[in-house]
Scaffold this motif. Structure first.
Motif, PDB file in Angstrom:
ATOM      1  N   ASN A   6      41.902  25.079  40.740  1.00 51.27           N
ATOM      2  CA  ASN A   6      42.619  26.361  40.760  1.00 51.27           C
ATOM      3  C   ASN A   6      42.654  26.994  39.369  1.00 51.27           C
ATOM      4  O   ASN A   6      42.487  28.213  39.217  1.00 51.27           O
ATOM      5  CB  ASN A   6      44.053  26.155  41.262  1.00 51.27           C
ATOM      6  CG  ASN A   6      44.097  25.820  42.746  1.00 51.27           C
ATOM      7  OD1 ASN A   6      43.093  25.980  43.452  1.00 51.27           O
ATOM      8  ND2 ASN A   6      45.234  25.353  43.222  1.00 51.27           N
ATOM      9  N   GLU A   7      42.867  26.170  38.346  1.00 53.61           N
ATOM     10  CA  GLU A   7      42.920  26.673  36.978  1.00 53.61           C
ATOM     11  C   GLU A   7      41.558  27.208  36.528  1.00 53.61           C
ATOM     12  O   GLU A   7      41.485  28.203  35.795  1.00 53.61           O
ATOM     13  CB  GLU A   7      43.416  25.572  36.040  1.00 53.61           C
ATOM     14  CG  GLU A   7      44.909  25.282  36.226  1.00 53.61           C
ATOM     15  CD  GLU A   7      45.380  24.030  35.498  1.00 53.61           C
ATOM     16  OE1 GLU A   7      46.602  23.795  35.454  1.00 53.61           O
ATOM     17  OE2 GLU A   7      44.518  23.268  34.985  1.00 53.61           O
ATOM     18  N   SER A   8      40.487  26.563  37.002  1.00 56.43           N
ATOM     19  CA  SER A   8      39.136  27.054  36.680  1.00 56.43           C
ATOM     20  C   SER A   8      38.901  28.419  37.316  1.00 56.43           C
ATOM     21  O   SER A   8      38.319  29.325  36.702  1.00 56.43           O
ATOM     22  CB  SER A   8      38.079  26.061  37.170  1.00 56.43           C
ATOM     23  OG  SER A   8      38.225  24.818  36.527  1.00 56.43           O
ATOM     24  N   LEU A   9      39.359  28.577  38.565  1.00 57.69           N
ATOM     25  CA  LEU A   9      39.217  29.866  39.252  1.00 57.69           C
ATOM     26  C   LEU A   9      40.066  30.938  38.569  1.00 57.69           C
ATOM     27  O   LEU A   9      39.656  32.095  38.446  1.00 57.69           O
ATOM     28  CB  LEU A   9      39.633  29.723  40.720  1.00 57.69           C
ATOM     29  CG  LEU A   9      38.698  28.896  41.617  1.00 57.69           C
ATOM     30  CD1 LEU A   9      39.341  28.652  42.975  1.00 57.69           C
ATOM     31  CD2 LEU A   9      37.357  29.612  41.787  1.00 57.69           C
ATOM     32  N   ALA A  20      40.800  31.097  35.472  1.00 57.42           N
ATOM     33  CA  ALA A  20      40.134  31.508  34.228  1.00 57.42           C
ATOM     34  C   ALA A  20      39.057  32.549  34.496  1.00 57.42           C
ATOM     35  O   ALA A  20      38.686  33.326  33.613  1.00 57.42           O
ATOM     36  CB  ALA A  20      39.523  30.279  33.546  1.00 57.42           C
ATOM     37  N   LEU A  21      38.553  32.574  35.756  1.00 56.72           N
ATOM     38  CA  LEU A  21      37.539  33.554  36.136  1.00 56.72           C
ATOM     39  C   LEU A  21      38.164  34.823  36.717  1.00 56.72           C
ATOM     40  O   LEU A  21      37.460  35.716  37.202  1.00 56.72           O
ATOM     41  CB  LEU A  21      36.577  32.934  37.165  1.00 56.72           C
ATOM     42  CG  LEU A  21      35.750  31.722  36.691  1.00 56.72           C
ATOM     43  CD1 LEU A  21      35.001  31.107  37.863  1.00 56.72           C
ATOM     44  CD2 LEU A  21      34.774  32.148  35.591  1.00 56.72           C
TER      45      LEU A  21
END
Length: 490
Positions: free
Chosen positions: A48-51, A53-54
């Motif tokens: 979720n944190e990677s998404l 960041a996008l």
């Protein structure tokens, strides 16, 4: 498939828990599952944190406070053993029991009475270290995780008194491939246990349709598509977590006695896969009346097949396991159920399995029934297959023989029944006309229709055999005399 090295690591974790005083396999699996789930939540939060960041907006799993973030696996796994123990017992475990604040989700309902039972900080730390090593080095994807979970479930090597036996994964997968589920199916197992059939179905759909499924189908896949019933809350907890580990985040898993009056579902599902209880009877007063109309009995193995017919929509398909007695039992209820399948529905196949398939749980002989609900007949010919091997030894050890046995042949032939038309009754599979089945009192046992070829063996005349024996005696006597001569001269 998981390797021997992975199995050894799981066995080591299992031994650590066992040494801590927890020896009941079901409890061990529960406690391991809770920890696997806690770790999976942290991995999901990382995604979720990677998404995020996008620029994608996604909901948070853990509270955005120091206390909330401290509950993540990656944050606490390297801490002091006592600190980890207190954190999981007092903070993390209560948190996952009320996850998402959705009291109606399958997971929340069956986590209400869940208990954290690992006895000491030292045992907990060993388990966390062991699981972390598995995840870091051995678990590459969801399939490996699923296989790992299957291996853990295989340790449930004691059967319940009500005849519930865990169905081996390769048998479940065979049944799924016979019936070919699609993303548009509504799938149910009314005796779901640890949700093995639902998991196998989910794996098949993901494998075959992952690249073509629409957003709406994916939404149904996460919950509405899968329904399971059981009367054991521990099993329901394992079911919910097993499905969540396979991306089915909100399945309809319910505490329901499927054949009782509390279950009124009719004409709902398009697909049923199940291995219902084989033995035992239930209180006649609690049985749903419309099941008695199909076969008036208290035997669970008959009632469940009648239930499948009731719960399926017209055109719905079913593959289920039944004990052999269902195929040839002579009671009025046995005959009535078989007549219903042959005359009023479309009975497609009877696959006889060897008695060792359910060892070490039980040596009972079983068969797979495949049928379609029509309520208007449709049975013309029934396909029979005599499975000799499922790819494992048929003793209590169930050793992997390094091949798939008859399973690939069963799947290929079932999907090409036109090619079975000229098969002889002496072969492993063949078709039988409905009229012949009717003439035999709707007997569905393969031995009723299978023909055995006897080869005539020609023997020499007795006097020829006697002469040959006489010559052998003379030869032996001569050799003995030669041996004596050697000994005298030696």
């Amino acid at each position: 498939m998981i390797t021997g090295a992975i199995k050894n690591k799981v066995d080591k974790i299992w031994t650590d828990i066992w040494a801590g005083g927890i020896t009941q396999p079901l409890t061990v699996i529960e406690q391991l599952t809770y920890l696997m789930f806690i770790r999976a939540l942290d991995e999901k939060e990382n995604e979720n944190e990677s998404l995020e960041a996008l620029g994608v907006e996604v909901p948070k799993i853990f509270p955005q406070t120091p206390e909330g973030q401290a509950m993540r696996w990656s944050k606490f796994k390297d801490k002091d053993a006592r600190e980890i123990f207190e954190l999981i017992r007092d903070k993390v475990f209560p948190f996952i029991k009320t996850l998402n604040g959705d009291a109606e989700s399958a997971f929340s309902r069956y986590m209400e009475d869940a208990l954290f039972l690992l006895p000491t900080p030292q045992v907990l730390q060993k388990v966390i270290t062991g699981l972390d090593e598995l995840y870091e080095h051995d678990i590459k994807d969801k399939d490996t995780l699923g296989d790992l979970y299957e291996y853990m479930l295989s340790k449930l090597n004691t059967a319940g008194q009500n005849g519930q036996f865990r169905t081996p994964k390769h048998i479940r997968d065979m049944m799924v491939r016979l019936i070919e589920p699609t993303p548009d199916d509504l799938i149910c197992d009314p005796a779901c246990g640890t949700a093995g059939f639902l998991v196998s179905t989910a794996e098949y759909i993901r494998e075959k349709y992952e690249k073509t499924m629409t957003p709406e189908q994916w939404e149904r896949f996460t919950g509405e598509m899968f329904t399971g019933f059981d009367t054991d809350r521990t099993m329901l907890r394992l079911s919910a977590m097993n499905l969540m580990l396979h991306s089915v985040t909100n399945p309809h898993i319910s505490y329901t006695d499927s054949v009782s009056k509390q279950n009124n579902i009719e004409d709902k599902f398009t697909l049923i896969l199940a291995n219902p209880p084989f033995t035992g009877t239930i209180d006649a007063e609690s049985i749903h009346d419309n099941l008695k109309r199909v076969c008036n009995t208290k035997k669970t193995e008959l009632l469940f097949v009648a239930l499948f017919l009731r719960m399926l929509r017209r055109g719905g398909r079913c593959a289920c396991i039944v004990p052999d007695g269902v195929l040839f039992g002579t009671s009025k209820a046995h005959k009535a159920l078989r007549k219903e399948l042959v005359e009023n529905q479309h009975l497609r196949a009877v696959i006889s399995m060897p008695s060792g398939v359910f060892k070490p749980y039980a040596g009972v002989s079983t068969a797979v029934l495949v049928f379609t609900k029509t309520d208007a007949g449709g049975t013309d010919k029934v396909w029979f297959y005599d499975m000799k091997s499922d790819g494992y030894s048929l003793d209590d050890k169930r050793t992997d023989l390094g091949h798939e046995g008859d399973i690939p042949d069963i799947i290929a032939r079932f999907h090409n029944l036109e090619g079975e038309a000229n098969r002889k009754r002496t072969e492993q599979s063949f078709l039988v006309d409905k009229e012949e089945i009717k003439e035999n009192g709707y007997d569905l046992s393969i031995n009723r229709y299978k023909e055995i070829e006897y080869e005539k063996v020609e023997y020499d005349k007795p006097e020829v055999i006697m002469a040959r024996l006489d010559q052998l005696a003379l030869d032996i006597s001569a050799k003995m005399e030669e041996l004596r001569e050697l000994l005298r001269n030696g």
